[in-house]
Design an enzyme around this catalytic site. Structure first.
Site, mmCIF file in Angstrom:
data_model
loop_
_atom_site.group_PDB
_atom_site.id
_atom_site.type_symbol
_atom_site.label_atom_id
_atom_site.label_comp_id
_atom_site.label_asym_id
_atom_site.label_seq_id
_atom_site.Cartn_x
_atom_site.Cartn_y
_atom_site.Cartn_z
ATOM 1 N N HIS A 1 0.842 -1.201 0.000
ATOM 2 C CA HIS A 1 0.000 0.000 0.000
ATOM 3 C C HIS A 1 0.879 1.253 0.000
ATOM 4 O O HIS A 1 0.609 2.210 -0.738
ATOM 5 C CB HIS A 1 -0.890 0.052 1.251
ATOM 6 C CG HIS A 1 -1.931 -0.997 1.328
ATOM 7 N ND1 HIS A 1 -2.106 -1.781 2.451
ATOM 8 C CD2 HIS A 1 -2.883 -1.397 0.439
ATOM 9 C CE1 HIS A 1 -3.109 -2.609 2.245
ATOM 10 N NE2 HIS A 1 -3.599 -2.406 1.035
ATOM 11 N N LYS B 1 -18.205 -5.551 8.022
ATOM 12 C CA LYS B 1 -16.960 -6.318 8.065
ATOM 13 C C LYS B 1 -16.326 -6.192 9.438
ATOM 14 O O LYS B 1 -16.327 -5.129 10.035
ATOM 15 C CB LYS B 1 -15.966 -5.770 7.032
ATOM 16 C CG LYS B 1 -16.037 -6.406 5.677
ATOM 17 C CD LYS B 1 -15.072 -5.735 4.740
ATOM 18 C CE LYS B 1 -13.864 -6.593 4.474
ATOM 19 N NZ LYS B 1 -13.006 -6.021 3.418
ATOM 20 N N ARG C 1 -2.376 -6.127 -7.942
ATOM 21 C CA ARG C 1 -1.314 -7.106 -7.734
ATOM 22 C C ARG C 1 -1.313 -8.158 -8.828
ATOM 23 O O ARG C 1 -0.283 -8.652 -9.222
ATOM 24 C CB ARG C 1 -1.492 -7.811 -6.390
ATOM 25 C CG ARG C 1 -1.371 -6.894 -5.208
ATOM 26 C CD ARG C 1 -1.838 -7.569 -3.962
ATOM 27 N NE ARG C 1 -3.262 -7.897 -4.143
ATOM 28 C CZ ARG C 1 -4.064 -8.323 -3.197
ATOM 29 N NH1 ARG C 1 -3.610 -8.507 -1.991
ATOM 30 N NH2 ARG C 1 -5.331 -8.575 -3.430
ATOM 31 N N SER D 1 -3.373 -7.557 3.081
ATOM 32 C CA SER D 1 -3.599 -7.395 4.522
ATOM 33 C C SER D 1 -4.049 -8.715 5.141
ATOM 34 O O SER D 1 -3.623 -9.073 6.243
ATOM 35 C CB SER D 1 -4.654 -6.312 4.770
ATOM 36 O OG SER D 1 -4.191 -5.069 4.328
#
Length: 157
Positions: free
Chosen positions: A17, A41, A90, A128
Site C-alpha cells: 500500500h 466487516k 497485484r 492485509s
C-alpha cells in the site's frame, strides 16, 4: 488542483500500500488516502488505529492526507472535490473486480476517472489478509508492513 483518492480498508496497511501511496503522490497535487469504514466487516484494527498507522507511515510525504469515510466512495470524492480514484493491482484477479468497480463508479459519476497502478513486483503477493494470517501463526512479517503496524499486530494477535 489535481486531487486523487486512494481508497481501501488498510487493515492493516502494508508496504505494498505504501508503495502505491508514494508513487501516486507524485501524480497529484494532493493524494487522499481514504480509509473505508464498513460496519458489515469485522476489522482487526479500529478505523482510528488504521488512520494513525497510515499517517505515521506517510509523514514524510507532504501532499498526502488521510481520512476515513463510509458509504459510497463517489460521495466521498465529491466531498473532497477529487476526480481520480487510484487503485493498486497485484494480479489479474484484482483487475476483474476493480474494473467492475471502476465502471460502476463511472456510471454513478461520469466525471470520475479510475487509474490502475501495478504494485511493485516485490510486493505483488502481499495482502492485509495474508499478513494477518501469517502473523496469527507466528510467522515473520518484518519488512512487509511498517514497524508501527508490526508492533501493534503482535500485541493484537
Amino acid at each position: 488542483m489535481k486531487i486523487g483518492v486512494y481508497p481501501g480498508s488498510f487493515d492493516p496497511v502494508t508496504n505494498g500500500h505504501l508503495d502505491i501511496i508514494e508513487r501516486a503522490s507524485k501524480l497529484f497535487d494532493k493524494l487522499i488516502v481514504g480509509v473505508g469504514v464498513n460496519n458489515n466487516k469485522k476489522s482487526l484494527f479500529s478505523v482510528e488505529k488504521r488512520l494513525e498507522f497510515i499517517e505515521v507511515s506517510c509523514k514524510g510525504i507532504p501532499n498526502v492526507e488521510v481520512h476515513s469515510f463510509s458509504g459510497l466512495l463517489i460521495e466521498f470524492m465529491k466531498e473532497k472535490d477529487a476526480k481520480t480514484i487510484v487503485k493498486g493491482l497485484r494480479a489479474i484477479s484484482d483487475f476483474e473486480y476493480e474494473f467492475q468497480m471502476a465502471l460502476m463508479n463511472r456510471k454513478l459519476n461520469p466525471e470520475i476517472e479510475t487509474i490502475f497502478m501495478m504494485t511493485s513486483s516485490k510486493y505483488s503477493y502481499l495482502s492485509s489478509s495474508l499478513i494477518k494470517e501469517v502473523a496469527k501463526f507466528g510467522g515473520c512479517v518484518r519488512g512487509l508492513i511498517p514497524e508501527v503496524v508490526e508492533k501493534e499486530l503482535h500485541k493484537k494477535l
